[in-house]
Design a protein around this motif. Structure first.
Motif, PDB file in Angstrom:
ATOM      1  N   PHE A 197      -2.378  -1.199  -3.374  1.00  0.00           N
ATOM      2  CA  PHE A 197      -3.118   0.011  -3.442  1.00  0.00           C
ATOM      3  C   PHE A 197      -3.157   1.553  -3.140  1.00  0.00           C
ATOM      4  O   PHE A 197      -1.531   1.478  -2.565  1.00  0.00           O
ATOM      5  N   SER A 198      -2.534   2.310  -4.282  1.00  0.00           N
ATOM      6  CA  SER A 198      -2.136   3.577  -4.382  1.00  0.00           C
ATOM      7  C   SER A 198      -3.214   4.673  -3.992  1.00  0.00           C
ATOM      8  O   SER A 198      -4.219   5.082  -4.838  1.00  0.00           O
ATOM      9  N   TRP A 199      -2.825   6.010  -2.776  1.00  0.00           N
ATOM     10  CA  TRP A 199      -3.801   6.951  -2.754  1.00  0.00           C
ATOM     11  C   TRP A 199      -3.005   7.900  -2.639  1.00  0.00           C
ATOM     12  O   TRP A 199      -1.484   7.979  -2.360  1.00  0.00           O
ATOM     13  N   LEU A 200      -2.973   8.670  -3.440  1.00  0.00           N
ATOM     14  CA  LEU A 200      -3.178  10.077  -4.086  1.00  0.00           C
ATOM     15  C   LEU A 200      -3.749  11.205  -3.382  1.00  0.00           C
ATOM     16  O   LEU A 200      -4.733  11.474  -4.132  1.00  0.00           O
ATOM     17  N   GLY A 201      -3.309  12.095  -2.882  1.00  0.00           N
ATOM     18  CA  GLY A 201      -4.534  13.104  -2.222  1.00  0.00           C
ATOM     19  C   GLY A 201      -3.672  14.447  -1.403  1.00  0.00           C
ATOM     20  O   GLY A 201      -2.037  14.227  -1.317  1.00  0.00           O
ATOM     21  N   GLY A 202      -4.544  15.018  -1.173  1.00  0.00           N
ATOM     22  CA  GLY A 202      -3.852  16.694  -1.094  1.00  0.00           C
ATOM     23  C   GLY A 202      -4.977  17.818  -1.080  1.00  0.00           C
ATOM     24  O   GLY A 202      -5.948  17.629  -1.892  1.00  0.00           O
ATOM     25  N   ASN A 203      -4.336  18.756  -0.672  1.00  0.00           N
ATOM     26  CA  ASN A 203      -4.939  20.703  -0.802  1.00  0.00           C
ATOM     27  C   ASN A 203      -4.529  21.531  -1.575  1.00  0.00           C
ATOM     28  O   ASN A 203      -3.300  21.621  -1.101  1.00  0.00           O
ATOM     29  N   ALA A 240       0.751  -1.275  -0.071  1.00  0.00           N
ATOM     30  CA  ALA A 240      -0.034   0.124  -0.100  1.00  0.00           C
ATOM     31  C   ALA A 240       0.830   0.809  -0.110  1.00  0.00           C
ATOM     32  O   ALA A 240       1.266   1.074   0.770  1.00  0.00           O
ATOM     33  N   GLY A 241       0.765   2.163  -0.826  1.00  0.00           N
ATOM     34  CA  GLY A 241       1.422   3.525  -0.961  1.00  0.00           C
ATOM     35  C   GLY A 241       0.805   4.344  -0.439  1.00  0.00           C
ATOM     36  O   GLY A 241      -1.079   4.495  -1.407  1.00  0.00           O
ATOM     37  N   VAL A 242       0.636   5.902   0.221  1.00  0.00           N
ATOM     38  CA  VAL A 242      -0.201   6.808   0.588  1.00  0.00           C
ATOM     39  C   VAL A 242       0.396   7.995   0.040  1.00  0.00           C
ATOM     40  O   VAL A 242       1.822   7.584   0.830  1.00  0.00           O
ATOM     41  N   ALA A 243       0.426   9.209  -0.661  1.00  0.00           N
ATOM     42  CA  ALA A 243       1.555  10.592  -1.048  1.00  0.00           C
ATOM     43  C   ALA A 243       0.295  11.316  -0.547  1.00  0.00           C
ATOM     44  O   ALA A 243      -0.835  11.822  -1.346  1.00  0.00           O
ATOM     45  N   GLU A 244       0.255  12.386   0.200  1.00  0.00           N
ATOM     46  CA  GLU A 244      -0.614  13.402   0.323  1.00  0.00           C
ATOM     47  C   GLU A 244       0.790  14.828  -0.088  1.00  0.00           C
ATOM     48  O   GLU A 244       1.906  15.091   0.461  1.00  0.00           O
ATOM     49  N   HIS A 245      -0.299  15.432  -0.274  1.00  0.00           N
ATOM     50  CA  HIS A 245       0.350  16.820  -0.095  1.00  0.00           C
ATOM     51  C   HIS A 245      -0.512  18.253  -0.276  1.00  0.00           C
ATOM     52  O   HIS A 245      -1.586  17.966   0.151  1.00  0.00           O
ATOM     53  N   SER A 246       0.683  19.562   0.476  1.00  0.00           N
ATOM     54  CA  SER A 246      -0.364  20.736   0.533  1.00  0.00           C
ATOM     55  C   SER A 246       0.266  21.438   0.065  1.00  0.00           C
ATOM     56  O   SER A 246       1.507  21.548   1.207  1.00  0.00           O
ATOM     57  N   THR A 247      -0.542  22.737  -0.319  1.00  0.00           N
ATOM     58  CA  THR A 247       0.163  23.615  -0.937  1.00  0.00           C
ATOM     59  C   THR A 247      -0.733  25.038  -1.416  1.00  0.00           C
ATOM     60  O   THR A 247      -2.088  25.203  -1.445  1.00  0.00           O
ATOM     61  N   ILE A 248      -0.500  26.313  -0.109  1.00  0.00           N
ATOM     62  CA  ILE A 248      -1.560  26.453   0.272  1.00  0.00           C
ATOM     63  C   ILE A 248      -1.005  28.481  -0.020  1.00  0.00           C
ATOM     64  O   ILE A 248       0.377  28.420   0.401  1.00  0.00           O
ATOM     65  N   GLY A 249      -1.840  29.170  -0.826  1.00  0.00           N
ATOM     66  CA  GLY A 249      -0.967  30.233  -0.928  1.00  0.00           C
ATOM     67  C   GLY A 249      -2.129  31.406  -0.536  1.00  0.00           C
ATOM     68  O   GLY A 249      -3.841  31.610  -0.661  1.00  0.00           O
ATOM     69  N   THR A 250      -2.064  32.875   0.374  1.00  0.00           N
ATOM     70  CA  THR A 250      -3.086  33.027   0.544  1.00  0.00           C
ATOM     71  C   THR A 250      -2.155  34.524   0.747  1.00  0.00           C
ATOM     72  O   THR A 250      -1.678  35.235   1.088  1.00  0.00           O
TER      73      THR A 250
END
Length: 220
Positions: free
Chosen positions: A121-127, A46-56
């Motif tokens: 199972f591979s999950w790629l998600g983020g914001n 199982a592989g899980v990759a999460e990321h977050s890039t936020i500019g305000t």
């Protein structure tokens, strides 16, 4: 962020607020070929990759921003907006740039003496989020030639490129074998501009551009 009742005045120059968020990632998940002498064998990964890039960018309540279009004179005395990209071209510029490029490669392989099963199972998600907000009682003023004849330019640029590749393989020397893979991509993308308050200018340009691609491939 420009705080409560703050006053920013660039006088004869352009006033620019910018945020630039970027991320380039390559993620590898899984396991190499697992060779076993067992008659029946099962394996998985199982592989899980999460990321977050936020500019305000936030211009708070009661804040005041004032700038002037950048101008220069040629030998005929006419006035033009400068093409110098290092200098704000317009009286007031609010710019939020957000770029995210993520590639997730997940793999799993196995060999059994007779029958085998390999799962993945591979999950790629983020914001990814861009937000420009000017409070309802703030004031933006763009001048040109000493009067409110300048330009206000507000831009939110979002570019998201996601690639999720998953593959599983199983084989046996003398029987049936099966591989199964599942790839899931779950991305939340927000790119918004909210303008309130008083805008004093000759022209107003507001642009929120969302671009990119999301590719998900599962092979077994």
């Amino acid at each position: 962020a420009v705080g409560y009742e703050a006053v920013l005045d660039a006088r004869e120059k352009g006033l620019s607020l910018k945020t630039n968020v970027g991320q380039n990632s390559v993620v590898l998940n899984g396991k190499p070929n697992a060779d076993t002498a067992a008659v029946h064998a099962a394996g998985g990964a199982a592989g899980v990759a999460e990321h977050s890039t936020i500019g305000t960018i936030t211009v708070g309540s009661g804040a005041s921003l004032t700038g002037s279009d950048w101008t220069e004179h040629d030998d005929k005395g006419t006035t033009e907006i400068s093409d110098d990209t290092d200098t704000p071209r317009y009286g007031v510029e609010l710019t939020a740039d957000n770029q995210n490029i993520t590639t997730d490669l997940s793999y799993s392989a196995g060999k059994a003496g007779k029958q085998g099963f390999e799962g993945l199972f591979s999950w790629l998600g983020g914001n990814a989020a861009n937000t420009i907000t000017v409070a309802k009682d703030a004031a933006l003023t763009a001048k040109r030639g000493g009067v409110n004849w300048g330009k206000i330019d507000v831009a939110a640029n979002m570019n998201n490129i996601l690639t999720n590749l998953a593959g599983a393989a199983a084989w046996g020397t003398g029987g049936a074998s099966m591989g199964a893979s599942v790839a899931v991509t779950d991305e939340t993308i927000t790119n918004t501009i909210s303008l309130g308050g008083t805008l004093n200018a000759h022209s107003l340009d507001v642009n929120a551009l969302t671009d990119g691609s999301i590719n998900t491939v599962s092979i077994a």
